[in-house]
Design an enzyme around this catalytic site. Structure first.
Site, PDB file in Angstrom:
ATOM      1  N   PHE A  11       1.168  -4.728  -9.664  1.00 32.43           N
ATOM      2  CA  PHE A  11       1.360  -3.634 -11.039  1.00 32.43           C
ATOM      3  C   PHE A  11       2.415  -2.706 -10.931  1.00 32.43           C
ATOM      4  CE2 PHE A  11      -0.283   0.932 -11.415  1.00 32.43           C
ATOM      5  CZ  PHE A  11       0.135   0.960 -13.061  1.00 32.43           C
ATOM      6  N   ILE A  12       2.702  -2.046  -9.759  1.00 34.06           N
ATOM      7  CA  ILE A  12       3.968  -1.172  -9.963  1.00 34.06           C
ATOM      8  C   ILE A  12       5.454  -2.157  -9.885  1.00 34.06           C
ATOM      9  CG2 ILE A  12       5.238   0.724  -8.895  1.00 34.06           C
ATOM     10  CD1 ILE A  12       2.539   1.822  -8.059  1.00 34.06           C
ATOM     11  N   LEU A  33       0.763 -12.441  -3.176  1.00 32.72           N
ATOM     12  CA  LEU A  33      -0.055 -12.607  -4.425  1.00 32.72           C
ATOM     13  C   LEU A  33      -1.398 -12.322  -4.057  1.00 32.72           C
ATOM     14  CD1 LEU A  33       1.068 -16.108  -5.921  1.00 32.72           C
ATOM     15  CD2 LEU A  33       1.915 -13.797  -6.504  1.00 32.72           C
ATOM     16  N   ILE A  52       4.792  -9.871   3.981  1.00 34.57           N
ATOM     17  CA  ILE A  52       6.093  -8.790   4.426  1.00 34.57           C
ATOM     18  C   ILE A  52       6.030  -8.957   6.023  1.00 34.57           C
ATOM     19  CG2 ILE A  52       6.343  -7.537   2.242  1.00 34.57           C
ATOM     20  CD1 ILE A  52       4.569  -5.286   3.597  1.00 34.57           C
ATOM     21  N   ALA A  74       2.035  -3.465  -0.188  1.00 35.19           N
ATOM     22  CA  ALA A  74       1.041  -2.423   0.590  1.00 35.19           C
ATOM     23  C   ALA A  74      -0.391  -3.058   0.433  1.00 35.19           C
ATOM     24  CB  ALA A  74       1.397  -1.102   0.407  1.00 35.19           C
ATOM     25  N   TYR A 140      -5.348   4.886   5.135  1.00 39.24           N
ATOM     26  CA  TYR A 140      -4.504   4.586   4.089  1.00 39.24           C
ATOM     27  C   TYR A 140      -3.566   5.756   4.243  1.00 39.24           C
ATOM     28  CZ  TYR A 140      -2.321   4.209  -0.409  1.00 39.24           C
ATOM     29  OH  TYR A 140      -1.241   4.035  -1.427  1.00 39.24           O
ATOM     30  N   LYS A 144       0.663   5.542   5.547  1.00 36.75           N
ATOM     31  CA  LYS A 144       1.596   5.867   4.545  1.00 36.75           C
ATOM     32  C   LYS A 144       2.475   7.185   5.031  1.00 36.75           C
ATOM     33  CE  LYS A 144       1.421   3.166   1.123  1.00 36.75           C
ATOM     34  NZ  LYS A 144       2.547   2.235   0.674  1.00 36.75           N
ATOM     35  N   ASN A 169      -1.177   9.606  -9.426  1.00 50.14           N
ATOM     36  CA  ASN A 169      -2.067   8.722  -9.947  1.00 50.14           C
ATOM     37  C   ASN A 169      -1.142   7.770 -10.779  1.00 50.14           C
ATOM     38  OD1 ASN A 169      -3.523  11.164  -9.150  1.00 50.14           O
ATOM     39  ND2 ASN A 169      -5.249   9.586  -9.173  1.00 50.14           N
ATOM     40  N   ILE A 198     -18.604   4.686 -16.591  1.00 45.99           N
ATOM     41  CA  ILE A 198     -19.566   5.568 -15.347  1.00 45.99           C
ATOM     42  C   ILE A 198     -18.524   6.428 -14.711  1.00 45.99           C
ATOM     43  CG2 ILE A 198     -20.685   5.179 -13.090  1.00 45.99           C
ATOM     44  CD1 ILE A 198     -21.908   3.496 -15.456  1.00 45.99           C
TER      45      ILE A 198
END
Length: 725
Positions: A11-12, A33, A52, A74, A140, A144, A169, A198
């Site tokens: 995404f990013i 992937l 990685i 990640a 998580y 990080k 976010n 929801i």
């Protein structure tokens, strides 16, 4: 320049890769992937489908001269990090350390990485600044924070410039339901499928939502900055879930919103302070929540329409399962059919066993060869049953068979053949599978290395194309050699300035000639400098770069960028001795490379060759250039040099001074003997067509006239200035 983006199909990562591509970077992507999609990146790039943590990543760093590494690969789910902390640590710590270590080993200039607001844990004071204590509450967040510490330590140990961003976010196109901003993509999918939204809680909980393109631009800005450390990357604004729903409802009406109990441990409000980032990187978010959601909705609508337009062939799961069951029982069916055929033949021809061929042995052998030990043992059991049946049909009773050694010998033969054939085939099949596995492994490695080789060849071919088509191509160098074709050193020096400017793409060039004792340099030609900016002469002992160039005979590179020292200085030779030096300034930073150093070396070698040819010509034609027993030039030669000086003034504003010397009872030889002690190596003495004695002074303006005239004063000569150019 080259940028590596790990997780570049995500995404990013896909937005970051796209941004660098738009800015002219060559993009290299590593992605396994797991969550990324290759279709997220449509432009030309180098692609490697790898984890990685894989050791093969070193092949990529070895094959590409990577300038910037952006580490985004990640595990991003907080929930998954709780259920499987080992996988979270492997991806977010072990994977990062592998890429970080390779970046340091292969001299990557900048390493950028993604951290998260999760490192802060539960904070009551808002907005959260970078100086606040980090107290993560999930694996998580721990991974990080550990990554930040590794990057900081690698900067201390290896001098690697690292820059981290604690994302708030993030939302936008191509997002799935993972990560801190995943609620928006979940809402979008439910909105477009007309399902109720929801909401866990009352919807008044707030988050700091930032559009993904703002994130990509901040990372690009960071790659081109000198900043290091960790920064909050956010819009510094709280947006409630109810506000998100309100904006989405304006885009497309929402059917229903269902509010449920809030999850235990969820924080009510979160916002990151971005002032440090805005100040240090000169960055600010461009997209409001309304603009960002509108662009995101457009993407999701387009994607859904494309998916609906694709006709997918329907494959029934029941048919797939039935096929799997059939494949599993097929060997048994074949065995039963073969046994039925053998039993039929055996019972029709009851005396076949007493002949040369026992059909049951043949059957066991064939089945064992076809299907291995399991079916061979089944064939042994069936053949044994058939053999007993034959004996009983022949009038023997079962009790008597237990005392018959021939009977047991025959059964032993069946068993032996079944075991030997079955074991042999099983071993052969196992060996074949092992070899196939090795072949697959070697093929995978070959395909990987072949892709690296192909990428390197593509780069090589592209570089060759650029060299052939660029301004400093062979064609231009050939044109330079034509421009240097002169038998007059003065013309060669003047042409050398324009040649170097053209090939090296610089504005400032200067040439000094060296006196016979190698103690002083005299300015002979220049371009790009103000009239009084350059000294007319240099003392060799006072300038280290000059002394180094003359003594070593090699190009001097100002690698430490010292003030008042040219970027590159090269010697010009005649008879294996440095006769002049040429220097350049104003080279762009990206051109301060080994390639341009070699280009400068080749260019100066061409100039040296042209000078040698000119000096050799002068030596051979000295009697035709000068009057006998003097240094006074004949009119034709002197006029050519004056014309050359005039051209240099018109093109590069290099001054010269022409003096008329009125003589009284002085011969040419006496005049030459006197003036030889007064003139510099770069000055000339000659006659015009009318027989007037003229003095040409290089790099001399009218302001120097009085001082020059006083220096040349003689009882039998009067000097007056004819012109100043």
């Amino acid at each position: 320049m080259k940028v590596l983006v790990t997780g570049g199909y995500g995404f990013i990562g896909s937005h970051v890769a796209e941004r660098f591509h738009q800015e002219g970077y060559d993009v290299i992507i590593i992605d396994n992937l797991t969550t990324g999609k290759k279709e997220n990146v449509s432009f030309k790039h180098n692609s490697y489908i790898l984890s990685i943590e894989d050791s093969k990543c070193e092949e990529i760093f070895r094959s590409h001269k990577i300038d910037v590494a952006v580490h985004l690969a990640a595990q991003v789910s907080v929930a998954n990090s709780v259920t499987d902390p080992t996988y979270d640590a492997e991806s977010n710590i072990v994977g990062l350390v592998n890429i970080l270590n390779l970046a340091a080993k292969y001299d990557v200039k900048k390493f950028l990485y993604a951290s998260s607001a999760a490192v802060y844990g539960l904070q009551t004071k808002l907005p959260i600044t970078e100086q606040m204590e980090c107290a993560p509450i999930s694996p998580y967040g721990i991974s990080k924070l550990s990554g930040e510490l590794y990057c900081e330590k690698w900067g201390e140990l290896y001098g690697l410039e690292t820059l981290g961003f604690r994302f708030s976010n993030v939302y936008g196109p191509r997002q799935d339901g993972l990560g801190e901003g995943g609620v928006i993509s979940i809402f979008m999918n439910r909105l477009l499928t007309e399902q109720p939204l929801i909401v866990l809680g009352d919807g008044e909980q707030t988050r700091d939502f930032i559009y993904v393109e703002d994130v990509a631009f901040a990372i690009y800005r960071g790659a081109n900055s000198t900043q290091t450390g960790v920064y909050n990357l956010s819009v510094n604004k709280q947006t409630s879930v109810n506000r998100i729903i309100e904006v989405m409802d304006a885009i497309q009406p929402i059917t229903e919103v269902i509010y449920k109990e809030k999850r235990v441990g969820d924080i009510d409000h979160s916002v990151l302070d971005n002032q440090k980032l805005m100040h240090d990187l000169d960055w600010s978010p461009l997209y409001t929540i309304e603009e960002g959601l509108s662009k995101t909705a457009s993407y999701f609508m387009k994607e859904r329409a494309e998916l609906q337009a694709v006709v997918k062939p329907a494959v029934s799961p029941k048919r797939i399962k039935a096929r799997q069951v059939f494949d599993k029982i097929l060997p048994t069916l074949e065995n039963v059919v073969a046994f039925g055929l053998i039993a039929w033949l055996t019972l029709i021809y009851p005396n076949s066993g007493s002949g040369m061929i026992d059909l049951k042995l043949f059957y066991i052998t064939i089945i064992g060869m076809m299907h291995g030990s399991r079916q061979a043992m089944t064939a042994v059991v069936l053949s044994t049953g058939l053999f007993i049946y034959q004996k009983l049909e022949g009038g023997r009773d079962f009790i008597s068979l237990t005392y018959d050694t021939d009977f047991f010998f025959q059964l032993a033969i069946y068993l032996f053949v079944g075991l030997v054939v079955g074991y042999t085939i099983e071993r052969k099949n196992t060996t074949i599978k092992q070899q196939e596995y090795k072949v697959d492994e070697l093929n995978n490695r070959y395909e990987f290395l072949d892709s690296v080789y192909t990428d390197v060849r593509d780069v090589k071919n592209e570089l060759q194309t650029r060299i052939l088509n660029a301004g400093d191509s062979y064609g231009k160098i050939y044109a330079a050699t034509k421009e240097l074709e002169s038998l007059e050193p003065e013309h060669v020096f003047n042409s050398a300035v324009s040649v170097v400017k053209s090939i090296m793409q610089v504005e400032k060039v200067k040439i000094y000639i060296v006196n016979p004792h190698e103690t002083y340099l005299r300015l002979i030609a220049s371009s790009g400098y103000d009239l009084f900016e350059l000294p007319k002469s240099l003392k060799v002992s006072e300038h280290e770069y000059v002394n180094t160039t003359i003594k070593s005979g090699q190009i001097y590179i100002n690698g430490s960028l010292q003030d008042d020292v040219p970027l590159m200085v090269a010697p010009l030779f005649y008879n294996d001795k440095v006769t002049a030096i040429i220097s350049i300034d104003g080279l762009s930073f990206e051109s301060f490379s080994m390639y341009h150093q070699n280009l400068f070396r080749i260019t100066t070698e061409l100039i040296s060759s042209a000078l040698s040819k000119a000096f050799t010509h002068i030596t051979a034609t000295e009697s035709q250039r000068y009057f006998e027993n003097s240094m006074i030039m004949k009119p034709q030669v002197f006029n050519e040099i004056v014309a050359s000086k005039k051209k240099m003034f018109e093109e590069y504003n290099v001054p010269y001074l022409l003096l008329n010397a009125e003589r009284y009872d002085l011969s040419n030889s006496d005049t030459a003997d006197y003036l030889s002690t007064k003139l510099r190596e770069t000055d000339y003495l000659g006659l015009d067509e009318e027989g007037n004695l003229l003095v040409l002074l290089s790099n001399t303006s009218m302001e120097d006239r009085e001082k020059i005239v006083n220096r040349l004063t003689h009882d039998s000569m009067i000097f007056t200035a004819l012109t100043e150019e």
